[in-house]
Design a protein around this motif. Structure first.
Motif, PDB file in Angstrom:
ATOM      1  N   HIS A  27       0.822  -1.209   0.000  1.00  0.00           N
ATOM      2  CA  HIS A  27       0.000   0.000   0.000  1.00  0.00           C
ATOM      3  C   HIS A  27       0.856   1.259   0.000  1.00  0.00           C
ATOM      4  O   HIS A  27       0.556   2.225  -0.704  1.00  0.00           O
ATOM      5  CB  HIS A  27      -0.942  -0.024   1.207  1.00  0.00           C
ATOM      6  N   VAL A  28       1.932   1.257   0.802  1.00  0.00           N
ATOM      7  CA  VAL A  28       2.798   2.438   0.869  1.00  0.00           C
ATOM      8  C   VAL A  28       3.478   2.675  -0.476  1.00  0.00           C
ATOM      9  O   VAL A  28       3.488   3.801  -0.999  1.00  0.00           O
ATOM     10  CB  VAL A  28       3.847   2.275   1.994  1.00  0.00           C
ATOM     11  N   ILE A  29       4.050   1.617  -1.050  1.00  0.00           N
ATOM     12  CA  ILE A  29       4.773   1.771  -2.305  1.00  0.00           C
ATOM     13  C   ILE A  29       3.828   2.189  -3.427  1.00  0.00           C
ATOM     14  O   ILE A  29       4.128   3.085  -4.229  1.00  0.00           O
ATOM     15  CB  ILE A  29       5.500   0.470  -2.675  1.00  0.00           C
ATOM     16  N   ALA A  30       2.666   1.538  -3.498  1.00  0.00           N
ATOM     17  CA  ALA A  30       1.702   1.878  -4.555  1.00  0.00           C
ATOM     18  C   ALA A  30       1.206   3.314  -4.397  1.00  0.00           C
ATOM     19  O   ALA A  30       1.091   4.049  -5.385  1.00  0.00           O
ATOM     20  CB  ALA A  30       0.532   0.903  -4.524  1.00  0.00           C
ATOM     21  N   ALA A  31       0.921   3.732  -3.176  1.00  0.00           N
ATOM     22  CA  ALA A  31       0.462   5.098  -2.934  1.00  0.00           C
ATOM     23  C   ALA A  31       1.539   6.107  -3.335  1.00  0.00           C
ATOM     24  O   ALA A  31       1.242   7.147  -3.931  1.00  0.00           O
ATOM     25  CB  ALA A  31       0.078   5.275  -1.466  1.00  0.00           C
ATOM     26  N   TRP A  32       2.776   5.798  -3.015  1.00  0.00           N
ATOM     27  CA  TRP A  32       3.875   6.694  -3.371  1.00  0.00           C
ATOM     28  C   TRP A  32       3.995   6.840  -4.892  1.00  0.00           C
ATOM     29  O   TRP A  32       4.052   7.940  -5.426  1.00  0.00           O
ATOM     30  CB  TRP A  32       5.180   6.181  -2.772  1.00  0.00           C
ATOM     31  N   HIS A  33       4.004   5.720  -5.589  1.00  0.00           N
ATOM     32  CA  HIS A  33       4.159   5.774  -7.040  1.00  0.00           C
ATOM     33  C   HIS A  33       2.955   6.440  -7.696  1.00  0.00           C
ATOM     34  O   HIS A  33       3.106   7.213  -8.659  1.00  0.00           O
ATOM     35  CB  HIS A  33       4.388   4.369  -7.602  1.00  0.00           C
ATOM     36  N   ASP A  34       1.742   6.162  -7.208  1.00  0.00           N
ATOM     37  CA  ASP A  34       0.546   6.803  -7.758  1.00  0.00           C
ATOM     38  C   ASP A  34       0.596   8.313  -7.560  1.00  0.00           C
ATOM     39  O   ASP A  34       0.233   9.097  -8.452  1.00  0.00           O
ATOM     40  CB  ASP A  34      -0.717   6.228  -7.135  1.00  0.00           C
ATOM     41  N   ALA A  35       1.023   8.735  -6.359  1.00  0.00           N
ATOM     42  CA  ALA A  35       1.105  10.168  -6.073  1.00  0.00           C
ATOM     43  C   ALA A  35       2.150  10.836  -6.963  1.00  0.00           C
ATOM     44  O   ALA A  35       1.947  11.949  -7.457  1.00  0.00           O
ATOM     45  CB  ALA A  35       1.448  10.381  -4.603  1.00  0.00           C
ATOM     46  N   ARG A  36       3.239  10.156  -7.195  1.00  0.00           N
ATOM     47  CA  ARG A  36       4.292  10.718  -8.038  1.00  0.00           C
ATOM     48  C   ARG A  36       3.821  10.887  -9.485  1.00  0.00           C
ATOM     49  O   ARG A  36       4.127  11.863 -10.150  1.00  0.00           O
ATOM     50  CB  ARG A  36       5.526   9.806  -7.992  1.00  0.00           C
ATOM     51  N   ARG A  37       3.030   9.913  -9.965  1.00  0.00           N
ATOM     52  CA  ARG A  37       2.503  10.009 -11.330  1.00  0.00           C
ATOM     53  C   ARG A  37       1.475  11.141 -11.431  1.00  0.00           C
ATOM     54  O   ARG A  37       1.447  11.899 -12.396  1.00  0.00           O
ATOM     55  CB  ARG A  37       1.884   8.680 -11.751  1.00  0.00           C
ATOM     56  N   SER A  38       0.618  11.254 -10.413  1.00  0.00           N
ATOM     57  CA  SER A  38      -0.467  12.226 -10.483  1.00  0.00           C
ATOM     58  C   SER A  38       0.013  13.653 -10.412  1.00  0.00           C
ATOM     59  O   SER A  38      -0.622  14.573 -10.960  1.00  0.00           O
ATOM     60  CB  SER A  38      -1.492  11.971  -9.362  1.00  0.00           C
TER      61      SER A  38
END
Length: 339
Positions: A324-335
């Motif tokens: 969850h942490v890694i996915a949230a980080w990568h999603d936030a970086r893309r957005s």
């Protein structure tokens, strides 16, 4: 006649008054020896040694361990060669030695009575996590591009062959089942290519001193100020410092807090080494290190089978928290357009 070499104890029974007197350079009497840190998986065996003495500490920590070759002496060499120039709160170093024939080594360091033990299974406060990230940044800045002095250390994260990913993926899925979070599952499926991309992103990151095991179990916090003391340098390596930051970030519970920790690290790194880094570089290196951390906490635990309840709880926490942490980080970086 040559002097008798100092004794290198290999068991608690050998932590005698004579041995500690020689190590500390004073006449001491050992009054008690107590095993500490066993529940937190510290490398080797650590003992709180109480002393009756004058002019030397009243209590020290004696750490004993086995080693096979020079790489097994990294913690001893760290205290001998690097600790004095490392801008972090560290236990005071009193003595250390190794017995190559017997394959055992020890160090005697200060014991921090009253400090609060960090815990991999318990969320830290945002303030203490920020302090830990800032400490890591100062260490990284201090050892930035000092390759000659760090040449004796192994490098972090050697490249993996494709077969390693394939085998560990099968073992992970058979043991733990599929990853449910869609973004995390997609990242897991793409890990071999993602790691190649991450290594390319890290190619221009200056090499520095990396603790490489900076989980909370290896941190003591001052009971009044929350300032961290870094323990257990047995796995220290050279490489991009953001590997240490990624190890801190996967323990942060929410995305907004995660961003604040990253901001604090980047600001401290820039303050400590203004001519060497800029924020866009740091962000890129963090992205890559987070991908490595994801591989380490998924594929890297496929064969880890702890024999104690604490180890099993840590695996459960990795499986629950890390995707969850890694996915949230990568999603936030893309957005936000930074990827």
């Amino acid at each position: 006649m040559s002097p008798t070499p100092p004794v290198v104890p290999s068991t608690a029974d050998e932590l005698t008054s004579e041995v500690l007197s020689a190590a500390l350079g004073g006449d001491v009497t050992v009054t008690s020896v107590e095993r500490v840190g066993a529940a937190f998986g510290f490398a080797g065996q650590s003992y709180r040694v109480s002393l009756s003495s004058s002019g030397v500490p009243g209590v020290v920590l004696a750490k004993l361990w086995r080693f096979d070759d020079e790489t097994g002496l990294r913690e001893l060499r760290f205290y001998e060669r690097l600790a004095a120039a490392t801008p972090a709160r560290l236990p005071s170093f009193h003595h250390g030695g190794a017995e190559p024939a017997g394959g055992h080594a020890w160090i005697v360091i200060g014991y921090l009575d009253g400090a609060r033990q960090g815990d991999e299974l318990v969320d830290e406060t945002l303030d203490s996590t920020i302090r830990l990230a800032q400490t890591a940044a100062r260490v990284h800045a201090a050892w930035w591009d000092r390759e000659v002095e760090l040449a004796w250390l192994p490098a972090a994260r050697p490249p993996r062959e494709h077969d390693w990913f394939a085998a560990r993926r099968v073992e992970f899925l058979e043991r733990f089942g599929p990853i449910e979070q869609p973004a995390a599952r997609r990242l897991f499926d793409e890990l071999p290519d993602r790691i190649v991309a991450a290594d390319a992103m890290l190619a221009d990151a200056p090499s520095t001193l990396v603790h490489d095991d900076l989980g909370l179990d290896n941190v003591l916090f001052d009971a009044s100020t929350d300032e961290p003391t870094l323990l257990d340098w047995a796995n220290c390596v050279t490489g991009p410092g953001t590997h240490d930051l990624a190890a801190i970030l996967v323990g942060v519970p929410t995305l907004d807090q995660l961003s604040r920790v990253v901001d604090a690290y980047a600001a401290e790194l820039t303050r400590s080494a203004p001519a060497l880094v800029n924020r866009s570089d740091v962000d890129r290196w963090i992205d890559a290190a987070m991908t490595h951390q994801y591989a380490r906490r998924t594929l890297g635990i496929a064969r880890w089978r702890p024999t104690d309840e604490r180890g099993r709880r840590i695996i459960d926490r990795y499986l629950d928290r890390t995707p969850h942490v890694i996915a949230a980080w990568h999603d936030a970086r893309r957005s936000d357009g930074r990827r």
